[in-house]
Design an enzyme around this catalytic site. Structure first.
Site, short mmCIF file in Angstrom:
data_model
loop_
_atom_site.label_atom_id
_atom_site.label_comp_id
_atom_site.label_asym_id
_atom_site.label_seq_id
_atom_site.Cartn_x
_atom_site.Cartn_y
_atom_site.Cartn_z
N CYS B 83 0.82 -1.22 0.00
CA CYS B 83 0.00 0.00 0.00
C CYS B 83 0.85 1.26 0.00
CB CYS B 83 -0.94 -0.01 1.19
SG CYS B 83 -1.96 -1.49 1.23
N HIS B 318 -9.35 3.96 -1.01
CA HIS B 318 -7.99 3.43 -0.89
C HIS B 318 -7.68 2.46 -2.03
CE1 HIS B 318 -4.24 2.15 0.70
NE2 HIS B 318 -4.65 1.22 1.54
#
Lengths: 370, 370
Positions: B83, B318
């Site tokens: 991420c 996200h």
């Protein structure tokens, strides 16, 4: 930017390494490179891997491998550009040392490809391109023969038979290639590089500091990277690897060298026809003359421009993300004179050419021994 | 190394973008950034993406996206560190401009996560860590309350309600968080950032040249990157994000700034507890006081240190590989004064903190408006 040297290299036996995990084979080669370099720290690390997600169910390997090498919290970066991931990792590691951001950078490539089924591996490899094989069919234009393709494999296996880390360290014949199973006409299985588990590692360091260590100094004097259309069908000429030509042009310009200056080269022979196209794009032979060159022995280990003294992807193996780093390992060893039976005498300047997909990415480096 | 400015940014509406492919959303934001920058070429590009292989069946997106943006043969590099892939792409783009290797570099992050099933998406996200949630359970040590966690979500949704590109641009209440579905005790679904399709882009350029363009100049004045053990259980203190602390330490040192100098910060609130731990590791609040800080409004948009004025990962969405670049887009816009209803007044210095896995990788950047 400051000069950068490769001061340590590591590679271990490649093949179907069912008893070792991705992290095992990575750590093994990284430790060899650290030992060879004689350094006691690294400032940063780069890992080239094409598809650890699809092959091993693991992303985020940059942090994972830093952890397993006992090097957390060093910054650790994974780069991917299909089969050119290793070469690209080398380019970024070079940039980090050259820019002055870091001194000791560990660059590795790794791929664990045999823990999935053959179908899954083929799917993973197919993610590099829409149609991996579509364009390797235009041999008529330059009268390249089926036998010339086979001779690329025969040459590379002959070289690889003298490389102890090669996956297939034995010789083969033209007849064996011509009679092997058809994969995608005209390419047969012995024209194709294999599926391989393997890793390779290299330590980069400022050249000025390397000289003070009293070790053989092999500098990276040129780097180039270029892209092309993903689909071969969209290119103006499907026999011409423009990304390789442009990456080489950048690297030659940066190094102030010409094709005639190169003593040895490791190229991306994912398929036999690829090596022929690459030798043309790098400027070693005229356009359309790559087939003749191999037939005349110009690219043999004792030829005018030895191509793939390591055995290349065909004989040494092709753990996709690792291949670009392994090419650099071979060139560094050749320039140091450490290659025993496959040593090319008096080599001072070497080149690597690493390619992704069907040439949609190419990365070229030039090395020089001081 | 020379100074580097961010001269163009691009982002479009995030969410479940079923009508657009990965390449579509990438190209859309890249063109916006190029238009915003007013440049007519790029020299090189970086793409952050966590798992295009598992989410979209496509590796080698660096070359593919260069092709679809009409930018072949420029060098194009994909970086991955779960991420934190977007933040890491920004760091490498910074390095390329700072080192003098290139002038105009396009940095993007992109992830297309909703073309696979929920189970497949969870599998793909799980490749960032061995046990993604294992350690977020040690709230007792500092008496952090369940309500304080909820307040992180409430704050970020309030900010995000004023962000037109947010996936969930609406307010929620503490009661809604506390009554939402349990995911992994004590975290409920409204503590968790969503699965999102999205991209973001930014153009980097030498600051000296940017000044001559007569545009607002936002410089990157600090960058830091650090790793930690993959498994939270192996850390000395599971409430402490050491990679964030060390990455911030590097960035603060390079920028010659302290936490008190920062006017706004975008942090990686993948889960509510993460934002609390991050504000501590960045030095904005004392260790163990992150929960109190949100309760007292210190991290609100009108608080002492506004955290996630964009809405953060929770409200804005996200798309894993894109988030780090989108954080930088928000900070650049805030420092330019372009954020309308969610503008933090008089912001001159901003920070981004992007994280991979459970904090096994962190990348921190500091920006300053001239």
């Amino acid at each position: 930017m400051r000069e950068v040297a490769a001061i340590g290299v590591g590679i271990t036996k490649w093949g179907e390494l069912w008893k070792q995990s991705l992290r095992d084979i990575y750590v093994e080669t990284a430790l060899l490179a650290l030992e060879d370099a004689g350094v006691d720290r690294i400032d940063s690390m780069y890992v080239g891997s094409m598809s650890s997600g699809l092959f091993a169910g693991q992303e985020h390997i940059a942090a994972l491998l830093a952890d397993y090498l006992g090097q957390s919290p060093v910054p650790s970066t994974r780069v991917e550009t299909a089969c050119a991931s290793g070469g690209l990792a080398l380019r970024l590691g070079y940039m980090e040392v050259a820019s002055g951001m870091s001194e000791v950078v560990l660059v590795s490539g790794v791929e664990k490809m045999t823990d999935v089924s053959g179908n899954e591996a083929t799917y993973a490899l197919g993610t590099a391109a829409d149609q991996e094989y579509e364009g390797y069919h235009d041999m008529e234009k330059y009268s390249t023969t089926r036998e010339q393709l086979a001779m690329v494999s025969v040459k590379n296996h002959k070289n690889g038979s003298k490389n102890p880390v090669a996956q297939f360290p034995f010789e083969i014949t033209v007849a064996q290639v011509l009679n092997s199973v058809m994969v995608a006409d005209p390419l047969r299985i012995l024209d194709c590089s294999p599926i391989t588990d393997g890793a390779a590692a290299i330590i980069l360091y400022p050249a000025e500091l390397a000289k003070k260590m009293g070790k053989p100094v092999v500098k990276i004097i040129g780097t180039g990277h270029a892209t092309d259309t993903i689909a071969i069908a969209q290119r103006a000429d499907i026999t011409w690897l423009n990304s390789t030509y442009l990456a080489a042009k950048s690297a030659y310009a940066m190094a102030d060298k010409k094709p005639e200056d190169i003593d040895i080269v490791e190229v991306h022979d994912c398929f036999t026809i690829a090596e022929i196209c690459v030798t043309e794009a790098l400027g070693f032979v005229e356009r359309g003359k790559g087939g003749e060159a191999v037939e005349q022995g110009l690219t043999a280990i004792d030829g005018k421009i030895p191509v793939n003294p390591s055995g290349g992807l065909k004989s040494k193996g092709h753990p996709v993300g690792a291949s670009g780093v392994a090419q650099a390992v071979e060139v560094v060893k050749q320039l140091r004179g450490d290659c025993c039976d496959r040593q090319v005498p008096d080599s001072r300047i070497g080149m690597t050419q690493n390619m992704g997909g069907s040439g949609a990415s190419s990365v070229v480096h030039i090395f020089e021994r001081e």
